[in-house]
Design an enzyme around this catalytic site. Sequence first.
Site, PDB file in Angstrom:
ATOM      1  N   ASP A 124      -8.900   3.847   9.020  1.00  0.00           N
ATOM      2  CA  ASP A 124      -7.786   4.536   8.371  1.00  0.00           C
ATOM      3  C   ASP A 124      -7.609   3.603   7.236  1.00  0.00           C
ATOM      4  O   ASP A 124      -7.762   2.523   7.195  1.00  0.00           O
ATOM      5  CB  ASP A 124      -6.471   4.691   9.025  1.00  0.00           C
TER       6      ASP A 124
ATOM      7  N   ASN B 146      -0.466  13.479  15.439  1.00  0.00           N
ATOM      8  CA  ASN B 146       0.549  14.120  14.705  1.00  0.00           C
ATOM      9  C   ASN B 146       0.459  15.504  14.216  1.00  0.00           C
ATOM     10  O   ASN B 146      -0.487  15.974  14.011  1.00  0.00           O
ATOM     11  CB  ASN B 146       0.836  13.297  13.129  1.00  0.00           C
TER      12      ASN B 146
ATOM     13  N   HIS C 169      -6.797  15.190  14.228  1.00  0.00           N
ATOM     14  CA  HIS C 169      -7.281  13.926  14.451  1.00  0.00           C
ATOM     15  C   HIS C 169      -6.615  13.192  15.337  1.00  0.00           C
ATOM     16  O   HIS C 169      -5.200  13.132  15.296  1.00  0.00           O
ATOM     17  CB  HIS C 169      -7.436  13.136  12.805  1.00  0.00           C
TER      18      HIS C 169
HETATM   19  P1  AMP Z   1      -1.543  11.977   9.443  1.00  0.00           P
HETATM   20  O1  AMP Z   1      -0.523  11.574   8.759  1.00  0.00           O
HETATM   21  O2  AMP Z   1      -1.292  11.952  10.916  1.00  0.00           O
HETATM   22  O3  AMP Z   1      -1.997  13.546   9.160  1.00  0.00           O
HETATM   23  O4  AMP Z   1      -2.581  10.967   9.285  1.00  0.00           O
HETATM   24  C1  AMP Z   1      -3.532  10.952   8.356  1.00  0.00           C
HETATM   25  C2  AMP Z   1      -4.159   9.636   8.075  1.00  0.00           C
HETATM   26  O5  AMP Z   1      -5.488   9.775   7.347  1.00  0.00           O
HETATM   27  C3  AMP Z   1      -3.246   8.713   7.736  1.00  0.00           C
HETATM   28  O6  AMP Z   1      -2.959   7.604   8.336  1.00  0.00           O
HETATM   29  C4  AMP Z   1      -4.001   8.267   6.045  1.00  0.00           C
HETATM   30  O7  AMP Z   1      -3.736   6.987   5.879  1.00  0.00           O
HETATM   31  C5  AMP Z   1      -5.415   8.479   6.533  1.00  0.00           C
HETATM   32  N1  AMP Z   1      -6.153   8.783   5.424  1.00  0.00           N
HETATM   33  C6  AMP Z   1      -6.279   9.711   4.402  1.00  0.00           C
HETATM   34  N2  AMP Z   1      -7.203   9.718   3.502  1.00  0.00           N
HETATM   35  C7  AMP Z   1      -7.974   8.898   4.252  1.00  0.00           C
HETATM   36  C8  AMP Z   1      -9.339   8.429   3.756  1.00  0.00           C
HETATM   37  N3  AMP Z   1      -9.898   8.799   2.743  1.00  0.00           N
HETATM   38  N4  AMP Z   1     -10.084   7.555   4.641  1.00  0.00           N
HETATM   39  C9  AMP Z   1      -9.300   6.987   5.798  1.00  0.00           C
HETATM   40  N5  AMP Z   1      -8.351   7.462   6.249  1.00  0.00           N
HETATM   41  C10 AMP Z   1      -7.545   8.067   5.506  1.00  0.00           C
END
Ligand code: AMP
Length: 113
Positions: free
Chosen positions: A30, A86, A99
């Site tokens: 992440d 989530n 995810h």
């Molecule tokens: P959610 O809030 O459950 O949809 O989680 C989305 C996650 O994606 C968050 O923890 C972000 O920090 C992560 N995220 C967003 N963009 C990226 C990226 N380019 N590379 C890695 N993680 C990401």
Amino acid sequence: MSKTIFERIIGREIAADIIYEDDLVVAFRDIKPQAPVHALLVPKKPIPRIAEATPEDHRVLGHLLLKAAEVAAKLGLRNGYRLVINNGPDGGESVPHLHCHILGGRPMGWPPG
Ligand code: AMP
């Protein structure tokens, strides 16, 4: 429909720290870790969220959970970890591509925030 950021990572259009990949899923760190170890495990099929998965997704969903345990072990999380999915606004979803968060490296609180 425009691609989600996770589709772009899967397609190697944008960089990520990829930990594991097979024909069905990809795992990467992440970008904004919420624990000492924080990885995301993502199906290559762009299912928007678990509420929109269908019975034909049962194989990929089972695979996702089994691989979450494997990736957690690969990340050295021998003392335990938390898996989080989530779903929707109240669930805290920010990327509309299913995810599973793998969080570890510290004790997790309960109830979650
Ligand atoms: P959610 O809030 O459950 O949809 O989680 C989305 C996650 O994606 C968050 O923890 C972000 O920090 C992560 N995220 C967003 N963009 C990226 C990226 N380019 N590379 C890695 N993680 C990401």
